[in-house]
Design a protein around this motif. Sequence first.
Motif, short mmCIF file in Angstrom:
data_model
loop_
_atom_site.label_atom_id
_atom_site.label_comp_id
_atom_site.label_asym_id
_atom_site.label_seq_id
_atom_site.Cartn_x
_atom_site.Cartn_y
_atom_site.Cartn_z
N GLU A 68 1.15 -1.52 0.42
CA GLU A 68 0.04 0.07 0.00
C GLU A 68 0.82 1.37 -0.03
OE1 GLU A 68 -2.59 -0.30 3.23
OE2 GLU A 68 -3.30 -2.22 2.90
N PRO A 69 1.12 1.60 -0.93
CA PRO A 69 2.40 2.89 -0.97
C PRO A 69 1.91 4.36 -0.68
CG PRO A 69 1.59 2.08 -3.43
CD PRO A 69 1.00 1.22 -2.75
N THR A 70 3.06 4.78 0.27
CA THR A 70 3.16 5.29 1.50
C THR A 70 2.74 4.85 3.15
OG1 THR A 70 1.04 6.64 1.20
CG2 THR A 70 3.22 7.26 0.01
N SER A 71 1.93 3.69 3.29
CA SER A 71 1.69 3.51 3.77
C SER A 71 1.61 1.83 4.77
CB SER A 71 0.05 3.69 4.18
OG SER A 71 -0.79 2.78 3.48
N ARG A 72 2.04 1.16 3.99
CA ARG A 72 2.52 0.05 4.53
C ARG A 72 2.59 -1.77 3.23
NH1 ARG A 72 -0.75 -3.47 8.68
NH2 ARG A 72 -0.96 -5.22 8.01
N LEU A 73 3.79 -2.50 3.78
CA LEU A 73 4.38 -3.15 3.45
C LEU A 73 4.37 -4.58 4.39
CD1 LEU A 73 7.82 -1.64 1.86
CD2 LEU A 73 5.55 -2.45 0.42
N ALA A 74 4.49 -5.69 3.87
CA ALA A 74 4.01 -6.49 4.07
C ALA A 74 5.03 -7.66 3.38
CB ALA A 74 2.87 -7.02 4.65
N TRP A 75 5.64 -8.91 4.02
CA TRP A 75 5.97 -9.89 3.65
C TRP A 75 6.50 -11.07 3.72
CZ3 TRP A 75 8.64 -6.78 6.37
CH2 TRP A 75 9.12 -7.06 7.95
N HIS A 76 6.31 -12.22 3.38
CA HIS A 76 6.19 -13.65 3.49
C HIS A 76 6.94 -14.19 3.01
CE1 HIS A 76 4.48 -17.38 4.04
NE2 HIS A 76 4.48 -17.51 5.52
N PRO A 89 9.93 -16.71 7.88
CA PRO A 89 10.34 -14.87 7.46
C PRO A 89 9.02 -14.82 7.46
CG PRO A 89 10.99 -16.01 5.34
CD PRO A 89 10.85 -17.24 6.53
N ALA A 90 8.30 -13.18 7.89
CA ALA A 90 6.76 -12.79 7.48
C ALA A 90 7.34 -11.34 8.59
CB ALA A 90 6.02 -14.06 8.22
N GLY A 91 6.34 -10.52 8.33
CA GLY A 91 6.43 -9.56 9.41
C GLY A 91 6.14 -8.37 8.20
N ARG A 92 5.84 -6.47 8.58
CA ARG A 92 4.93 -5.75 8.27
C ARG A 92 5.97 -4.16 8.55
NH1 ARG A 92 2.18 -6.77 12.29
NH2 ARG A 92 1.53 -5.72 13.34
N TRP A 93 5.28 -3.43 7.49
CA TRP A 93 6.28 -2.61 8.07
C TRP A 93 4.87 -1.10 7.98
CZ3 TRP A 93 11.23 -0.62 8.37
CH2 TRP A 93 12.15 -1.39 8.05
N GLU A 94 4.97 -0.36 8.58
CA GLU A 94 3.67 0.34 8.45
C GLU A 94 4.24 1.54 8.64
OE1 GLU A 94 1.62 -0.71 12.19
OE2 GLU A 94 1.10 -2.45 11.86
N ILE A 95 4.13 2.77 8.17
CA ILE A 95 4.51 4.09 7.54
C ILE A 95 3.20 4.87 7.83
CG2 ILE A 95 5.49 5.49 6.23
CD1 ILE A 95 6.75 2.38 4.57
N ARG A 96 3.46 6.31 8.80
CA ARG A 96 2.37 7.25 8.39
C ARG A 96 2.97 8.51 9.18
NH1 ARG A 96 1.79 8.07 13.73
NH2 ARG A 96 1.99 6.70 15.64
N PRO A 97 2.85 9.87 8.14
CA PRO A 97 3.39 10.74 8.03
C PRO A 97 3.03 11.36 9.85
CG PRO A 97 1.52 11.12 6.62
CD PRO A 97 1.50 9.69 6.90
N GLN A 98 3.80 11.76 9.74
CA GLN A 98 4.01 12.72 11.66
C GLN A 98 4.66 14.16 11.86
OE1 GLN A 98 5.77 10.10 14.82
NE2 GLN A 98 4.58 11.31 16.06
N GLY A 99 3.91 14.55 11.36
CA GLY A 99 4.36 16.07 12.21
C GLY A 99 5.18 16.50 10.68
N GLU A 100 6.10 17.27 10.40
CA GLU A 100 7.50 17.56 8.76
C GLU A 100 7.53 15.95 9.14
OE1 GLU A 100 7.87 20.57 7.98
OE2 GLU A 100 6.93 20.99 9.14
N LYS A 105 7.07 1.69 11.20
CA LYS A 105 7.55 0.75 12.44
C LYS A 105 7.77 0.08 11.89
CE LYS A 105 3.81 0.07 15.10
NZ LYS A 105 2.57 -0.63 15.67
N ILE A 106 8.38 -1.48 12.18
CA ILE A 106 8.70 -2.66 11.68
C ILE A 106 7.83 -3.65 13.20
CG2 ILE A 106 11.08 -2.77 12.49
CD1 ILE A 106 12.04 -4.37 10.18
N VAL A 107 7.08 -4.78 12.42
CA VAL A 107 6.65 -6.14 13.05
C VAL A 107 7.49 -6.49 12.12
CG1 VAL A 107 4.73 -6.85 13.67
CG2 VAL A 107 4.31 -4.42 12.77
#
Length: 145
Positions: A68-76, A89-100, A105-107
């Motif tokens: 999900e461009p600019t917000s989420r990547l998951a792998w397996h 292997p499995a997990g995800r990246w969560e990406i969100r704007p915060q201030g500037e 987050k990596i899970v």
Amino acid sequence: MEIESEITISKPAADVFAYIARAEELPQYVTDFASVRQESEGEPGVGTRYSYTMTRGAQGSFEWTEFEPTSRLAWHGPAVKAGPGSMEPAGRWEIRPQGEGTRVKIVMAPTPGGLFKLLAPFMAAGMRKGNAEALERLKQLLESS
């Protein structure tokens, strides 16, 4: 097992996502990876496949299962055998704007097998430390470019 780590990076979410989405860059900030190579053709997206070699010699593969461009990547990926155990292997990246900048987050959500099931609590501590160090390197890389 699920291990989370977060950091704020002073770059737009689109820039952070674009860098992370190119998994071949992983060795630049995750020192456990010796190399990562994109195996499928085209721009990264759901189903993009990668092969990798870890610094300790283990080899495996994974693919983007969410993109999900600019917000989420998951792998397996399929389980990788390492001595008396295995790790899927499995997990995800969560990406969100915060201030500037951008909150990243990596899970990590690997599935241990064999002896690694018993060692999971000890492995989690090492993974948590490794994730924090990787995020700090990622921050330095992106903020210096």
